[in-house]
Enzyme design. Structure first.
Site, PDB file in Angstrom:
ATOM      1  N   ASP A   1      41.541  91.241  59.806  1.00 29.82           N
ATOM      2  CA  ASP A   1      40.705  90.138  59.894  1.00 29.82           C
ATOM      3  C   ASP A   1      39.615  90.178  60.902  1.00 29.82           C
ATOM      4  O   ASP A   1      40.061  90.166  61.953  1.00 29.82           O
ATOM      5  CB  ASP A   1      41.716  88.740  59.954  1.00 29.82           C
ATOM      6  CG  ASP A   1      41.141  87.438  59.931  1.00 29.82           C
ATOM      7  OD1 ASP A   1      39.839  87.449  59.888  1.00 29.82           O
ATOM      8  OD2 ASP A   1      41.788  86.756  59.267  1.00 29.82           O
TER       9      ASP A   1
ATOM     10  N   HIS B   1      39.169  88.921  56.245  1.00 25.51           N
ATOM     11  CA  HIS B   1      39.320  87.467  56.059  1.00 25.51           C
ATOM     12  C   HIS B   1      39.559  86.980  54.825  1.00 25.51           C
ATOM     13  O   HIS B   1      40.523  86.184  54.469  1.00 25.51           O
ATOM     14  CB  HIS B   1      38.199  86.743  56.973  1.00 25.51           C
ATOM     15  CG  HIS B   1      38.841  85.354  57.002  1.00 25.51           C
ATOM     16  ND1 HIS B   1      39.894  84.818  57.928  1.00 25.51           N
ATOM     17  CD2 HIS B   1      38.172  84.007  56.555  1.00 25.51           C
ATOM     18  CE1 HIS B   1      39.906  83.385  57.744  1.00 25.51           C
ATOM     19  NE2 HIS B   1      38.986  83.055  57.205  1.00 25.51           N
TER      20      HIS B   1
ATOM     21  N   SER C   1      42.390  80.042  55.750  1.00 26.34           N
ATOM     22  CA  SER C   1      41.771  79.755  56.893  1.00 26.34           C
ATOM     23  C   SER C   1      42.013  78.514  57.271  1.00 26.34           C
ATOM     24  O   SER C   1      43.078  78.137  57.775  1.00 26.34           O
ATOM     25  CB  SER C   1      40.006  80.217  56.677  1.00 26.34           C
ATOM     26  OG  SER C   1      39.382  80.197  57.748  1.00 26.34           O
TER      27      SER C   1
END
Length: 807
Positions: A746, A780, A673
């Site tokens: 995601d 994610h 991330s």
């Protein structure tokens, strides 16, 4: 040159293999990492533990392993920021419990709950007020049912058919006479809307000149059919059921967000989503009404009509106008309280009285009473009784937190500030209050006169050493009652006695699996171990772990946790290849940024995303490598992002090399991330690393133009910052091999899969050595066993080729 290799992540799974200077697109089945890594990744999961309010029993909630890719590939609707399994009328992506045991804290007796459903997927655990019963839900392939466990016989039984509506959470409330209030599917909602063969018209959005900046949300509504589906699956009915299965519908059906009982059970607060829906923001910002019903479901009053939250000022201290955070007071039979911004929700407006907290007693016919005013934004209230409460407020821009003692019986009186500090300052954090149950079964402060019991992480230059204290709200001092002692990391998880002399701790060390202990500091008897969870990672019990400290070139203290293989001796053995893993953070103070975070006595816990796996492959690991970005006073941290990021990396490399551990020419950097964003920036602006691994990142900040991470300015306010910090804009500078991995599904704000797709194309177009892997059905964070194993394999292959194998 015409690009004949078009990337599409909506089709079957492809990985991109580098062969010489040419790129080949080749189908590849799921792979597995080396055996040592696979065994660690498949280690059994430690149960979750919940305590009863009295603390006499522990619920041991056992968890299954990772789901299969087939499970993850089930049909899914992505509507208004929610991911829905249409077959179950519940969330499509959630963890579950597959077994429940109950342990007596005093005598250690452990009992298996009998009668649980076959192939259980349990959740939404809720104890009755008298703790005689435990409510829970079970999700099958076709729906969600409500179950109850008798906490004396430990027998489970099914209460309802699959009628629970879990799309927006499975709210479960107990009444004092052991009936359950919950959200059910509206039995009269009809059939699911059919997808039209052709649209009835174009999809149109329009603005009338009002600025409406918003984050780059995903899974939003996109057309009238999406709206119809959202309304269908949200359509709920408040229901009441007794322990014999007698079911009663309460009130009118609607698009119910949440329900909550008043402490005295007389009223039910219901949040009902209204139209118009929005294509710009998720369901959490749709208009809704807050209503209070009586026990029969008749509406007593509409407390608030909250409008659509599309137009909001910019900045993390911005908020909505009108009532928000409407809740029941925990210490009163039926009193509501809420907060209202006085500055229009705009942090740029200078006001002394920025927010006001109001309260209103049942039957809600009198005018609301002003309880308190705030200079910062409201962060919550900890209730005790009518003479004592703690009011929490904070301001993100300056990272300031303030806690005041207030007297609710004297509304409007100015409170006494007892704590004022930087929210990032872990060295001077007295912690969070300890709670106990009152006569309504609600959590209230555990205190003795002016003293409030608190638990703190206990940050220090030697790392975290948690403690339990009595905080004197008059003298504004704390008295430490108990503190974790080296070589353990131990923290209080449940206080059992009114004077906080008996409590349960969770104790661990580097090689000691966390387990629960009963501690009594008054009787001074030896602590009693309550659980004996086995060490899940026997193969790495002998690895070396140390919390290290070093300095950046400007003198800022930094830290990291370093792991080396069992038996490795720095200086005597040859330097190792290194994997550095990090996640940058912004600070408003260099002194706070320099604080040591974490503990050298933490148990070495490994998850699918951990870098620690590679210590089994002969690598040194620098985990939790501090990457602070500091902007003092009026300065913004991101104005110095690149230079400070590179300085952080240089300091970490110099330390690991000078310590005789790492080979300077064989160091990789990686992150997930914002850590992926960091990795790409380091490879754009330095030549320090042999390779990079970037998972699920955002690389073009013009695609998140109204702010990102801790950046409050918009792209138009700080275009140079956005461009400089965007790896996409600097793709021509990358000369270091970089592996990009991203979940196709995601759902995190800003990290659209297209971020990796476009960044890959930019790198490819400039001749960089890169590989892009899209994981089907993954969000994610990655969930399916096949996906996590393949991710580990990809990372291992990359490290072996470009780091360990580097000449």
């Amino acid at each position: 040159m015409k690009n004949i290799f078009r990337i599409s992540f909506y089709t079957s799974f492809f990985c991109f293999l580098i062969i010489g200077e040419a790129l080949a697109q080749e189908p590849l089945s799921y792979q597995k990492p080396p055996k040592e890594i696979e065994e660690l990744a498949n280690a059994p999961l430690t149960p979750f533990v919940n305590f009863t309010q009295t603390g006499d029993k522990m619920l041991l909630l056992e968890r299954p392993g990772s789901p299969s890719i087939e499970e993850l590939a089930q049909p899914e609707l992505r509507l208004a920021g929610i991911r829905i399994n249409p077959a179950t009328n519940g969330p499509s992506r959630t963890g579950s419990i597959d077994n429940v045991k109950v342990k007596n804290v005093r005598n250690g007796q452990e009992t298996q709950v009998k009668g649980l459903p076959s192939n259980p997927r349990l959740g939404s655990f809720s104890l009755s007020k008298d703790e005689r019963y435990l409510a829970l839900t079970n999700t099958s392939n076709t729906g969600i049912s409500l179950w109850v466990v008798d906490m004396e016989t430990f027998e489970a039984k099914k209460l309802t058919e699959e009628i629970v509506n879990g799309v927006y959470g499975s709210d479960i409330s107990w009444t004092s006479d052991n009936q359950i209030i919950f959200k059910g599917i509206n039995p009269n909602r009809g059939n699911k809307p059919e997808s039209p063969l052709a649209p009835v018209g174009p999809t149109i959005q329009e603005t009338a000149g009002n600025a409406a900046p918003s984050r780059t949300y995903q899974d939003l509504l996109g057309n009238p059919y999406d709206e119809a589906l959202f309304a269908y699956f949200m359509d709920s009915q408040v229901m009441k059921i007794d322990l014999n299965g007698n079911l009663l519908s309460l009130g009118n059906s609607g698009l119910i967000k949440s329900i909550s009982m008043s402490p005295d059970d007389r009223y039910i607060m219901v949040d009902l989503i209204q139209k118009p829906f929005s294509y710009l923001v998720p369901a959490s910002r749709f208009p809704y009404h807050v209503e209070v019903w009586d026990q029969t479901g008749s509406k007593v009053k509409t407390i608030a009509e909250i409008p659509l939250d599309e137009v909001r000022p910019t900045g993390f201290d911005a908020t909505v106008t009108g009532p928000r955070s409407i809740n029941w007071r925990a210490d009163k039979p039926a009193t509501l309280y809420w907060v209202e911004a006085q500055d229009g929700g705009d942090p740029k407006v200078e006001m002394e009285e920025r927010e006001i907290v109001y309260m209103q007693d049942a039957p809600f016919t009198s005018d609301p009473v002003k309880l308190a005013s705030l200079g910062y934004r409201y962060r919550g209230i900890y209730w005790s009784d009518d003479n004592f409460a703690l009011l929490n407020e904070g301001w993100f821009a300056s990272r300031q937190q303030k806690i005041s003692r207030i007297n609710p019986s004297k509304p409007g009186d100015k409170g006494d500030v007892i704590i004022e500090r930087s929210s990032d300052d872990i060295y001077n954090d007295p912690g969070s209050p300890v709670f106990t149950n009152n006569q309504y079964g609600r959590n209230v402060l555990l205190r003795k006169g002016d003293e409030v019991y608190m638990t703190s992480e206990g940050g220090s230059p030697d790392g975290s050493m948690p403690y339990l204290s009595a905080f004197d709200t008059k003298q504004k001092t704390e008295k430490i009652l108990w503190r974790s002692q080296a070589p353990f990391y131990e923290r209080v998880v449940k206080v059992l006695s009114p004077d906080a002399t008996e409590f349960v701790t969770l104790k661990e060390s580097t090689d000691l699996q966390p387990n629960y202990w009963l501690v009594n500091i008054k009787r001074r008897i030896a602590p009693m171990q309550l659980t004996e969870f086995a060490h899940p990672y026997e193969s790495i019990k002998g690895i070396n772990k140390q919390l290290v400290q070093y300095k950046r070139n400007d003198g800022l203290n930094l830290s990291a946790t370093v792991y080396t293989p069992e038996g490795y001796e720095p200086g005597k053995d040859a330097p190792l290849p290194v994997l550095m893993w990090a996640y940058p953070r912004e600070y408003k103070s260099a002194a706070v940024a320099a604080q040591v975070r974490g503990s050298k006595y933490n148990f070495t816990r490994i998850s699918w995303g951990s870098p620690i796996f590679w210590v089994t492959q002969g690598y040194a690991i620098m985990d939790q490598t501090e990457m602070p970005i500091v902007g003092e006073g009026d300065e913004e941290p991101n104005d110095y992002f690149v230079e400070q990021l590179v300085a952080n990396a240089e300091a970490a490399i110099d330390f690991i090399v000078d310590a005789g551990i790492g080979d300077r020419n064989k160091i990789a950097v990686g992150g997930h991330s914002y850590g992926a964003f960091m990795t790409a920036n380091l490879l754009s602006h330095s030549d320090l690393f042999a390779a990079g691994i970037a998972r699920s990142g955002a690389y073009n900040r013009t695609l998140t133009p109204f702010g990102f991470q801790y950046e409050q300015r918009t792209y138009w306010e700080a275009p140079d910052v956005y461009n400089t910090m965007s790896p996409f804009m600097n793709a021509n500078k990358v000369k270091t091999p970089i592996l990009l991995i991203h979940g196709e599904a995601d759902n995190n704000s800003g990290t659209f899969p297209i971020q990796s797709e476009r960044y890959y194309n930019a790198l490819k177009g400039h001749g960089a050595t890169t590989r892009l892997v899209f994981l089907p059905h993954e969000s994610h964070g990655y969930a399916a066993k096949e996906s996590t194993m393949h991710t580990l394999w990809e990372q291992h292959q990359w490290l072996e080729k470009w780091v360990k194998g580097r000449e």
